[in-house]
Design an enzyme around this catalytic site. Structure first.
Site, PDB file in Angstrom:
ATOM      1  N   ASP A  98      14.348   7.685  10.429  1.00  0.00           N
ATOM      2  CA  ASP A  98      14.028   7.445   9.034  1.00  0.00           C
ATOM      3  C   ASP A  98      13.711   8.793   8.407  1.00  0.00           C
ATOM      4  OD1 ASP A  98      13.235   5.675   6.818  1.00  0.00           O
ATOM      5  OD2 ASP A  98      12.808   4.247   8.426  1.00  0.00           O
ATOM      6  N   ASP A 201      15.271   7.124   3.154  1.00  0.00           N
ATOM      7  CA  ASP A 201      14.319   6.177   2.586  1.00  0.00           C
ATOM      8  C   ASP A 201      14.260   6.317   1.062  1.00  0.00           C
ATOM      9  OD1 ASP A 201      11.993   4.329   2.934  1.00  0.00           O
ATOM     10  OD2 ASP A 201      10.922   5.992   1.994  1.00  0.00           O
ATOM     11  N   GLU A 260      18.956   3.822   2.127  1.00  0.00           N
ATOM     12  CA  GLU A 260      18.297   2.591   1.701  1.00  0.00           C
ATOM     13  C   GLU A 260      18.437   2.491   0.180  1.00  0.00           C
ATOM     14  OE1 GLU A 260      14.014   0.369   1.449  1.00  0.00           O
ATOM     15  OE2 GLU A 260      14.234   2.492   1.025  1.00  0.00           O
ATOM     16  N   HIS A 338      11.712  -4.202   8.299  1.00  0.00           N
ATOM     17  CA  HIS A 338      10.246  -4.089   8.253  1.00  0.00           C
ATOM     18  C   HIS A 338       9.681  -4.383   6.867  1.00  0.00           C
ATOM     19  CE1 HIS A 338      11.761  -0.404   6.649  1.00  0.00           C
ATOM     20  NE2 HIS A 338      10.550  -0.083   6.203  1.00  0.00           N
ATOM     21  N   ASP A 339      10.537  -4.524   5.865  1.00  0.00           N
ATOM     22  CA  ASP A 339      10.061  -4.807   4.507  1.00  0.00           C
ATOM     23  C   ASP A 339      10.169  -6.281   4.148  1.00  0.00           C
ATOM     24  OD1 ASP A 339       9.227  -2.244   3.830  1.00  0.00           O
ATOM     25  OD2 ASP A 339      11.249  -1.627   3.267  1.00  0.00           O
TER      26      ASP A 339
END
Ligand code: BGC
Length: 557
Positions: A98, A201, A260, A338-339
């Site tokens: 990330d 990200d 992302e 994870h979101d």
């Protein structure tokens, strides 16, 4: 055409704090991940994506970076990372990190220096604005983590600094060439160390509009409001992205860049991934998902109200993305990250946990694109259930709780809703075996609560498990026509998800029942060979019979 290693990969996303604890402190770590590489290889994974592992005060579990060149001490050391890179390589796999480039932690030396000395060059690493005419915040733009994007200079100055996320995560000023250079240096450091790619990200927010603008509302008050038009997908993002990626790819052309792009529609996805532009190889959008909000309770906030999937809208979104990207890039295929809450909890059927997990996986992962599997998904892992509101670590939760309480909801009901829908409930520890703490740790895990009884060891021992089904599905994905086929959505009843993959020579039909009601379906061809079947689906001639949550993959003769 497949040209790069990353066109034919299966990604597994690891939330490092929750995967495997090797040093008995209840927090997952890098050596813990290294120890599980053989497990991932066995499952059929080719690429591992780690959520941030850099030094961080952990305000946002690692997305608030205070030193990009250090590993957070709770997760391990630089030597541990080197061992991980080597182990991944020895297993013929790839590793992506990330990369948090929109903001830093307020504990980053750049920001500390920017506060301590407003004349320092680091002041301009961040975004500052004078107060509005009334002395208040410069504008009414809202932060994704609640409240305003503006926070007053903590050193006592009159200016405000900009933060799209938590106020302890100030946004970087990408207009500043020194910032661009600094972030390229960080990326280069890690690529030289041996990682194979970056997950960028929140890159869609790198450019911001003129801060003097207000988002008009009817009341004219200054309550903060999410104002994407001022800080998402501005044209300048393309240039920042290109300048960053082109430099990395010039030296390391095999570096994989997945961005992302949470709010990207199909056209923006095309723009960000057009070959030859040195932007992203692929993007991750959240716009595939569609929930049915018609059953929402209007008497309180809808933020965390559980909703079933709107299968038709989901199919429409899928077609939109697949059609737009058909000649440009590969879509990323994922059910959760994870979101968001875990797919087994969101869309799975508790009466058919195994079949629903398998049907959902089949509907998605054989599509044209790159699967991204979220740790534990291959077991059918459900959300962890917390007992305490504080476990959600989210400043927007108390507002939801107050609104639900005012509508007469009990604490139990409120916790049930949050445990079903909140992203933190999707970040529980991995379940490896049936020992205390499921083999994740021998210490109380950093996130703990009630969990369903399932674990990797038991599923590996059971040939009918979700784990083994994922293994077969991922193997199938490596064979024609799935390696190079086009996606063709087939018409079907509302609760069916049906498509063809066609590589010009062979066709495979994928027929999934995403409901508990039995269904039937007519194949577009007289079936040849069954490639994968589960849940009791059968076919004769063209006629497929699908019990609850069953699915069938069949190749043309
Ligand atoms: C990440 C989130 C994070 C945010 C700020 C996102 O898009 O996926 O988990 O909170 O960026 O870094």
């Amino acid at each position: 055409m497949r040209k790069h290693w990353y066109d034919q990969q299966t990604i597994y996303q690891i939330y490092p704090k929750s995967f495997n604890d090797s040093n008995h402190d209840g927090i997952g770590d890098i050596p813990g991940i290294t120890a599980k590489i053989p497990y991932l290889k066995q499952l059929g994974i080719t690429t591992i994506w780690l959520n941030p592992i850099y030094q961080s005060p952990q305000v946002d579990n690692g997305y608030d970076v205070s030193d990009y060149y250090q590993v957070d001490s709770s997760l391990g050391t630089m030597t541990d990372v080197e061992t991980l890179i080597k182990t991944v390589y020895e297993h013929g796999m790839y590793l992506i990190f990330d990369f948090v480039l929109n903001h830093t932690s307020d504990q980053h030396p750049w920001f500390k220096q920017a506060l301590a000395d407003p004349q320092s060059k680091y002041r301009d690493y961040y975004l500052w604005q004078d107060p509005a005419a009334d002395g208040g915040r410069p504008n009414n733009w809202g932060s994704f983590f609640g409240g305003s994007v503006w926070a007053k200079d903590p050193a006592g100055g009159s200016q405000y600094y900009f933060h799209l996320f938590d106020k302890r995560m100030p946004d970087l000023n990408w207009k500043n060439p020194a910032v661009q250079q600094a972030m390229r240096d960080v990326a280069e450091f890690w690529v030289e160390k041996g990682i194979d790619g970056l997950r960028l990200d929140a890159f869609i927010h790198l450019a911001k509009a003129d801060f003097r603008q207000t988002y008009p509302n009817r009341t004219g008050d200054s309550t903060p409001i999410i104002s994407d038009m001022f800080y998402a997908h501005l044209p300048k993002v393309h240039q920042y992205l290109h300048d960053f990626v082109a430099v990395i790819k010039a030296k390391h052309p095999d570096t994989y860049v997945v961005g992302e792009a949470s709010s990207a529609d199909p056209h923006l996805m095309v723009d960000y991934t057009t070959p030859g532009t040195d932007e992203c190889d692929q993007v991750i959008t959240f716009r595939t998902f569609a929930d049915d909000n018609t059953q929402d309770d209007p008497s309180f906030s809808d933020t965390f109200q559980p909703r079933p999937m709107d299968v038709t809208a989901y199919k429409q979104n899928t077609v939109g993305i697949q059609a737009a990207l058909a000649d440009t890039s590969l879509p990323t295929l994922y059910w959760n990250n994870h979101d968001m809450a875990r797919v087994a909890t969101r869309y799975g059927d508790p009466d058919y946990p195994q079949a629903s997990a398998k049907a959902l996986a089949t509907a998605l992962y054989l599509q044209r694109g790159i699967p991204i599997i979220y740790y534990g998904e291959e077991l059918g892992l459900t959300n962890i259930r917390y007992h305490d509101i504080a476990d959600f670590e989210d400043q927007t939760v108390p507002t939801f709780v107050a609104s639900a309480q005012a509508a007469g909801k009990s604490k139990v009901e409120i916790m049930r809703m949050l445990n079903q829908t909140h992203k933190m409930a999707g970040r529980g520890p991995m379940q490896w075996d049936n020992t205390v703490y499921h083999g994740f740790s021998d210490h109380l895990p950093w996130k703990h609560g009630d969990t369903d009884d399932m674990n990797a060891q038991a599923e590996i021992a059971d040939p009918d498990s979700i784990y083994h089904y994922y293994q077969q599905l991922l193997q199938l994905k490596q064979c024609a026509p799935f390696t190079n086929g086009q996606f063709i959505m087939l018409g079907s009843a509302e609760q069916l998800f049906t498509y063809l993959i066609d590589d010009g020579q062979k066709q495979a039909a994928i027929v999934c029942n995403l409901s508990a009601q039995a269904q039937t379906y007519l194949l577009p061809f007289v079936g040849g060979k069954v490639l994968l079947v589960q849940g009791g689906a059968t076919y004769r001639g063209r006629q497929v019979t699908l019990p609850a949550w069953s699915s069938l993959v069949v190749k043309s003769a």
